[in-house]
Design a protein around this motif. Structure first.
Motif, PDB file in Angstrom:
ATOM      1  N   ARG A   1      30.777 126.304 -19.564  1.00  0.00           N
ATOM      2  CA  ARG A   1      30.895 127.679 -20.064  1.00  0.00           C
ATOM      3  C   ARG A   1      32.239 127.976 -20.730  1.00  0.00           C
ATOM      4  O   ARG A   1      32.336 128.827 -21.593  1.00  0.00           O
TER       5      ARG A   1
ATOM      6  N   CYS B   1      26.273 126.985 -23.614  1.00  0.00           N
ATOM      7  CA  CYS B   1      25.615 127.885 -22.658  1.00  0.00           C
ATOM      8  C   CYS B   1      26.375 129.207 -22.558  1.00  0.00           C
ATOM      9  O   CYS B   1      26.060 130.029 -21.700  1.00  0.00           O
ATOM     10  N   ASN B   2      27.387 129.395 -23.423  1.00  0.00           N
ATOM     11  CA  ASN B   2      28.161 130.632 -23.373  1.00  0.00           C
ATOM     12  C   ASN B   2      28.494 131.104 -24.796  1.00  0.00           C
ATOM     13  O   ASN B   2      29.399 130.569 -25.437  1.00  0.00           O
TER      14      ASN B   2
ATOM     15  N   GLU C   1      30.077 133.543 -25.882  1.00  0.00           N
ATOM     16  CA  GLU C   1      31.448 134.055 -26.096  1.00  0.00           C
ATOM     17  C   GLU C   1      32.395 132.936 -26.494  1.00  0.00           C
ATOM     18  O   GLU C   1      33.166 133.048 -27.444  1.00  0.00           O
ATOM     19  N   THR C   2      32.351 131.814 -25.737  1.00  0.00           N
ATOM     20  CA  THR C   2      33.266 130.710 -26.075  1.00  0.00           C
ATOM     21  C   THR C   2      32.778 129.978 -27.333  1.00  0.00           C
ATOM     22  O   THR C   2      33.587 129.465 -28.104  1.00  0.00           O
TER      23      THR C   2
ATOM     24  N   HIS D   1      21.908 135.449 -19.755  1.00  0.00           N
ATOM     25  CA  HIS D   1      22.374 134.185 -20.347  1.00  0.00           C
ATOM     26  C   HIS D   1      21.415 133.666 -21.403  1.00  0.00           C
ATOM     27  O   HIS D   1      20.207 133.847 -21.301  1.00  0.00           O
TER      28      HIS D   1
END
Ligand SMILES: C[S@@+](CC[C@H](N)C(=O)[O-])C[C@H]1O[C@@H](n2cnc3c(N)ncnc32)[C@H](O)[C@@H]1O
Length: 374
Positions: A309, A331-332, A334-335, A363
């Motif tokens: 993440r 899986c994230n 934002e990043t 998610h």
């Protein structure tokens, strides 16, 4: 989802929506988030609406009935972080769902197995293999082993007992899985403690999407964060050779076994963090773990990354910019967004996918294919 705990259990945070509503909500949210990079149509990969998780973990809750008998229940947190006793879960695979009540009945009927039992983890496969980890707050003795073996046989499962500084494996600590991708069977053994994708049907479609968007190459693939070789093994069919790295010892052990299961000899798996691998590849630091690898033998044209993440660190992001082709599974969002700020300075996005791996939660998994522009 037809779940009686919907709206009470804290696992499904998007409980107030239908499957399509929760998916559309996430698609719009991500389209907006990534609109500064692309306005292209995203490929959307849907999940089954229920019974899609092949791994699950539950707390065990103890209480006494009116006659003083100990009663065991599976438990989750509710939205107020209180304990919520549950007898079934609509997120888990049909095999886990069917096993849950049978297992708790067996555990409850035997104090040796139930006493100080704290949590239960299930890891299932589409080939109906099932690993159950029983986690205790007590030392596991020979008498526990005898009882555990009995229910292992009765329920046709594999049991692992865990306690502080103890891991007792009754049969083995992995399950066998077969994934059919592009009409080819790929064989995997998933370790109890290694990373596995939770939603098998979506996982198969993610691998398929990556294969469909990767041209066969006479050059080599570099992969970071490879886990047990979930993408590496099918993707290796598109490249001359593959060099794949991963930080976890358990996952590398699993990757090596999976390579053998598929009779593949073109992949080298090395246990290294991404940060260490960047230093090794850039010859900033020599690593004993790379002593059998001649890095000059590789002619990479593609880098594949599926980080945790937290996304990429600065040095890995910088390394990725040197490759003509980047495949990034995240899986994230934002990043991923943060990392694309940098990667799109040198690469353009040619394909973007959203995989609804975690239905009814906030998610979502993404896939991005980037090509070098300058
Ligand atoms: C999202 S998983 C992906 C695994 C694999 N691609 C799969 O599909 O099963 C991320 C993996 O990165 C590994 N990992 C975490 N931090 C790492 C690091 N700093 N360097 C290398 N690998 C790391 C984890 O052990 C995990 O296996």
């Amino acid at each position: 989802m037809n779940c009686k705990y919907f709206g009470i259990c804290a696992s499904c945070t998007l409980f107030d929506k239908t499957y399509e509503e929760q998916l559309n909500y996430k698609i719009q949210r991500e389209k907006e988030r990534f609109s500064n990079f692309t306005t292209m149509e995203f490929d959307i990969i849907k999940s089954s609406e229920s019974n899609f998780r092949n791994r699950a973990e539950f707390r065990i809750w103890w209480e006494k009935d009116a006659d003083g008998n100990e009663i065991l229940s599976y438990a989750m947190n509710d939205f107020k972080k209180n304990i919520l006793k549950i007898d079934s879960c609509e997120m888990v695979s049909p095999h886990i769902k069917e096993l849950m009540p049978k297992l708790i009945t067996k555990l409850e009927s035997d104090l040796e197995l139930s006493y100080k039992l704290f949590a239960v983890e299930f890891l299932g496969s589409s080939t109906n293999d099932m690993l159950v980890t029983l986690i205790y707050h007590k030392k596991l003795e020979e008498s526990w082993l005898t009882k555990a073996k009995e229910i292992e046989q009765k329920l046709n499962i594999k049991i692992i007992g865990r306690s502080r500084k103890q891991k007792i494996v009754l049969t083995n600590d992995y399950i066998n899985e077969t994934l059919n991708i592009a009409n080819q069977d790929f064989f995997f053994a998933y370790e109890e403690n290694g990373f596995t994708q939770p939603n098998t049907k979506v996982n198969i479609q993610m691998i398929q999407w990556v294969l469909n968007n990767t041209q066969a190459s006479s050059k080599d693939l570099c992969e970071l964060y490879c886990g047990g070789g979930n993408f590496t093994i099918p993707l290796s069919t598109k490249f001359r050779k593959v060099l794949a790295t991963e930080i976890s010892k358990t996952s590398i052990k699993s990757a090596l076994r999976n390579c053998k299961l598929n009779d593949i000899s073109t992949i080298s798996f090395i246990r290294m963090s991404a940060e260490e691998f960047v230093q090794g590849l850039n010859k900033v630091r020599a690593f004993n773990r790379l002593k059998d690898i001649n890095l000059d033998d590789y002619e990479f044209d593609t880098i594949f990354m599926d980080p945790p993440r937290s996304g990429l660190d600065d040095t890995t992001r910088a390394l990725a910019k040197d490759f003509p082709n980047i495949i990034y599974i995240s899986c994230n969002p934002e990043t991923l967004h943060r990392d694309l700020e940098e990667l799109t300075k040198t690469h353009e996005i040619v394909r973007f996918a959203l995989f609804d791996q975690f239905a009814f939660t906030n998610h979502i998994e993404s896939g991005v294919i980037l090509k070098k522009i300058r």
